[in-house]
Design a protein around this motif. Structure first.
Motif, PDB file in Angstrom:
ATOM      1  N   ARG A 152       0.839  -1.206   0.000  1.00  0.00           N
ATOM      2  CA  ARG A 152       0.000   0.000   0.000  1.00  0.00           C
ATOM      3  C   ARG A 152       0.873   1.254   0.000  1.00  0.00           C
ATOM      4  O   ARG A 152       0.618   2.204  -0.749  1.00  0.00           O
ATOM      5  CB  ARG A 152      -0.928   0.005   1.222  1.00  0.00           C
TER       6      ARG A 152
ATOM      7  N   HIS B  92       2.474   1.725  -3.424  1.00  0.00           N
ATOM      8  CA  HIS B  92       1.505   2.153  -4.430  1.00  0.00           C
ATOM      9  C   HIS B  92       1.148   3.628  -4.243  1.00  0.00           C
ATOM     10  O   HIS B  92       1.129   4.402  -5.210  1.00  0.00           O
ATOM     11  CB  HIS B  92       0.240   1.297  -4.333  1.00  0.00           C
TER      12      HIS B  92
ATOM     13  N   SER C  74       2.213   6.439  -6.973  1.00  0.00           N
ATOM     14  CA  SER C  74       1.178   7.162  -7.725  1.00  0.00           C
ATOM     15  C   SER C  74       1.218   8.652  -7.412  1.00  0.00           C
ATOM     16  O   SER C  74       0.935   9.484  -8.288  1.00  0.00           O
ATOM     17  CB  SER C  74      -0.208   6.582  -7.427  1.00  0.00           C
TER      18      SER C  74
ATOM     19  N   TRP D 173     -10.014   1.084   0.467  1.00  0.00           N
ATOM     20  CA  TRP D 173      -8.890   1.332  -0.441  1.00  0.00           C
ATOM     21  C   TRP D 173      -8.357   0.014  -0.999  1.00  0.00           C
ATOM     22  O   TRP D 173      -8.095  -0.092  -2.206  1.00  0.00           O
ATOM     23  CB  TRP D 173      -7.770   2.075   0.300  1.00  0.00           C
TER      24      TRP D 173
ATOM     25  N   GLU E  64     -10.784  -1.287  -3.529  1.00  0.00           N
ATOM     26  CA  GLU E  64     -10.800  -0.425  -4.713  1.00  0.00           C
ATOM     27  C   GLU E  64      -9.605  -0.685  -5.619  1.00  0.00           C
ATOM     28  O   GLU E  64      -9.707  -0.618  -6.843  1.00  0.00           O
ATOM     29  CB  GLU E  64     -10.816   1.028  -4.251  1.00  0.00           C
ATOM     30  N   HIS E  65      -8.474  -0.993  -5.013  1.00  0.00           N
ATOM     31  CA  HIS E  65      -7.249  -1.176  -5.789  1.00  0.00           C
ATOM     32  C   HIS E  65      -6.924  -2.646  -6.062  1.00  0.00           C
ATOM     33  O   HIS E  65      -5.846  -2.963  -6.574  1.00  0.00           O
ATOM     34  CB  HIS E  65      -6.072  -0.504  -5.076  1.00  0.00           C
TER      35      HIS E  65
ATOM     36  N   TRP F 137      -6.354  -5.143  -3.987  1.00  0.00           N
ATOM     37  CA  TRP F 137      -5.454  -5.849  -3.083  1.00  0.00           C
ATOM     38  C   TRP F 137      -6.225  -6.831  -2.194  1.00  0.00           C
ATOM     39  O   TRP F 137      -5.641  -7.745  -1.614  1.00  0.00           O
ATOM     40  CB  TRP F 137      -4.689  -4.857  -2.214  1.00  0.00           C
TER      41      TRP F 137
END
Length: 675
Positions: A511, A514, A518, A595, A598-599, A601
């Motif tokens: 996390r 990432h 980003s 999160w 959403e991503h 993971w």
């Protein structure tokens, strides 16, 4: 969905002393000394106390502390200290279990005021003042914050202009926004202040420096040109005399400049071993990092005390009953109550281990024979991030503990209102938490820039994700063990158990990578625009950068917990800590579940399994609740909570009355009053 847990600690008998041993850590002797010696009634808050009475009591307590030697450990041995920077922070942490006003008063006198003289001054300042600072014969203030500038200290408006003709500085407050504000010890006790101002000599400004400035005479009267005001009633910390200082062209002898990092010769020539003014400024502030470390640790102490009170009350308190039961149910047996207290308790353990590691790092960096600029910068960044997380956690957890104790938690006699009011300001003093997380984010971005060049030069696809692990994500604790755990995880496959420590560690690490990667890509895109404004570019990504900073702190906190477990010698204690660590890791992931989903993971199935496992952990740890707060080893007379001092036989009396009510044989007069 329910979960069945492997390697259960159900039925395990754990000696709280074994947990205390690992929690006490490197400075166990300092903690033991405090538990044995600090038992004077002036060290505890008094319910209903007036501001004047609180200030008088706290000043008496400060004088008593000076006599114990416990608050001067960080000063050099030649002046009567021990040269123990880490021990000095732990001493402050222990005071936070008592009255937080006493802790802050001590922190101002020996941490900020005395610490500034020690860190920013030179031999002549030490010889002239340190002994009186240490004995409390010279009460002092740390006058940095201004009404108009709190976080942006580099832009302070107070000026101190050198006059070669008189060999003095002219210290001046040019307008009301430049007055020194919220200054501890200023309103009542302080006789001298370390004043931060813009140094001007020969018509040139050289940035913020610090001077020792007398503000009162021996009778307590403000000196000529010094105006002292009282900040008045506050939400908490009644015993701390916060005030305001203004200076009307006050003459300060040249020798009172604390000149370790910048000096002015008799003719007005300015010299500094650090040529760059920005670097010089941050080097000066970096030497004062001990105060920030102390605030975070003190917030954790207050949180541990609140949890101790709430857990013990929840063990005695009964409400409602299951069908067919003879008695009402113990409050701690309700899942929703466990959801309130146990994840907070697990996070408190994690932050305790992170604080122990931070204090050790600070001690070693400051004790090094040669300064290590990179180590100092990393220390400052970690101290900033942990202070933010610790104080926010304290605010949330103390409020949760207050609510968990119902109406009793609202009474001052039960200590929780004091803890709530006194710690509220911790989120903004010694650095506003949001600003501190920006400092962490800046440190992460700086790590990239130093290794790989400027943001606008990064163009290779996949570059960021490939490089994070070896640069910014340097592990802080138990490096070899954590690397092995993470490397052993085959991937994000749903077949990997959520209790796998490597999976937990890798998820938080991924996390962070990432989010940081980003954020950097967004910054790079913004900087690529021909008319890009640097402020606008970062401002558009500010929330993203703060999220990355928080993810970074979450990771290093979990790593510190893993390292703490690795140091645990007792097998039963280690097994229990493993379970508490599981709860902390999974609760952290669960809190940001949106999160992770959403991503990609976490899958929805994995997410449901995560919550089921957290609930199962709560049930497994429920029998160990009291053991876990026993391990904090808080002396009974430090707690100051009436709900923990019920008369002998009270619970038996309540149980008998409860049974009578259920049998229908009690009258209202037979029920204990107040129930």
């Amino acid at each position: 969905m329910t979960a069945t847990l492997p390697r259960s600690v159900e039925g395990l008998s754990v000696d709280p002393a074994a947990l205390t041993e690992v929690l006490d850590g490197r400075w166990a002797h300092v903690r033991r000394d405090a538990r044995e010696r600090l038992h004077h009634p002036d060290l505890l808050p008094v319910p209903g106390e007036s501001v004047d009475a609180a200030r008088e009591r706290v000043t008496r307590a400060a004088r008593q502390l000076a006599g114990t030697g416990s608050v001067v450990r960080g000063f050099p041995a030649e002046y009567g200290g021990e040269g123990d920077a880490g021990g000095s922070v732990v001493s402050v942490e222990m005071l936070a279990f008592l009255d937080l006003s006493v802790m802050v008063k001590a922190g101002v006198q020996w941490g900020l005021f005395g610490g500034a003289v020690q860190a920013l001054g030179t031999r002549r300042h030490h010889d002239a003042y340190l002994r009186d600072v240490m004995s409390f014969a010279l009460p002092g203030c740390f006058a940095m914050t201004e009404t108009g500038h709190g976080s942006d200290v580099q832009q302070l408006r107070t000026t101190c202009t050198y006059d070669p003709a008189t060999q003095t500085f002219d210290l001046h407050t040019p307008h009301e926004a430049a007055r020194k504000d919220y200054i501890g010890n200023a309103a009542r006790d302080g006789r001298m202040a370390v004043v931060f101002a813009q140094l001007v000599t020969r018509g040139e400004q050289h940035g913020v420096h610090a001077w020792l400035v007398p503000i009162r005479d021996a009778a307590g009267t403000p000196l000529p040109g010094v105006t002292i005001g009282d900040d008045g009633p506050k939400a908490g910390l009644l015993g701390v005399d916060n005030g305001r200082l203004s200076f009307d062209h006050v003459r300060v002898p040249r020798e009172m400049l604390l000149d370790r990092y910048g000096s002015v010769a008799a003719d007005g020539t300015y010299r500094s071993p650090i040529e760059n003014p920005t670097r010089r400024f941050f080097t000066m502030l970096g030497t004062l990092v001990r105060g920030r470390v102390s605030v975070g640790g003190s917030a954790s102490s207050a949180t541990e005390l609140a949890l101790d009170i709430a857990v013990r009350y929840g063990e005695a308190r009964r409400q409602f009953s299951a069908p067919g039961a003879d008695r009402e149910t113990v409050v701690n047996d309700y899942l929703v109550h466990q959801r309130t207290l146990l994840p907070a308790l697990a996070a408190t353990y994690a932050l305790h281990f992170a604080q122990e590691e931070l204090v050790a790092t600070m001690h070693d960096v400051q004790a090094a024979a040669e300064p290590d600029e990179r180590a100092q910068r990393e220390l400052e960044s970690r101290a900033a991030g942990l202070k933010a997380v610790q104080t926010w956690h304290a605010t949330r957890t103390i409020q949760a503990c207050r609510e968990a104790c119902g109406g009793a938690g609202y009474l001052q006699e039960n200590r929780l209102p004091h803890l709530k009011a006194d710690t509220d300001v911790f989120t903004t003093f010694e650095g506003d938490n949001t600003v501190l997380l920006q400092l962490v984010a800046k440190g992460l971005l700086t790590g990239y820039r130093e290794t790989f060049g400027s943001l606008d030069s990064w163009g290779r696809v996949g570059f960021i994700a490939d490089q994070v692990r070896e640069t910014v994500l340097e592990r802080t604790a138990a490096r070899g063990l954590i690397a092995r755990l993470v490397d052993a995880v085959p991937g994000r496959d749903d077949d990997v158990p959520v209790l796998d420590r490597g999976w937990q560690l890798s998820l938080l690490e991924d996390r962070e990578k990432h989010l940081l990667g980003s954020a950097i890509r967004r910054l790079r895109r913004g900087a690529a625009s021909p008319d890009a404004d640097p402020f606008d570019v970062f401002n558009q990504v500010q929330d993203h950068a703060l999220q990355a900073a928080r993810a970074h702190i979450d990771r290093i906190v979990l790593e510190a917990f893993v390292a703490g477990i690795e140091r645990t010698a007792d097998g039963a204690a280690r097994a229990l800590l493993e379970r508490v660590c599981d709860l902390h890791a999974l609760a952290t992931i669960e809190a940001d579940r949106a999160w992770f989903l959403e991503h990609g993971w976490l899958t929805p199935t994995r997410s449901k399994a995560l919550t089921a496992t957290v609930n199962a952990l709560l049930g497994e740890l429920r029998p160990h609740l009291v053991t876990l707060v026993d391990a904090f080893a808080i002396p009974e007379d430090w707690k100051g909570a009436a709900i923990l001092r019920e008369e002998p036989g009270r619970q038996e009396e309540m149980a008998a009355a409860d049974a009578q009510v259920r049998r229908g044989t009690a009258t209202s007069l037979e029920i204990p009053p107040g129930q």
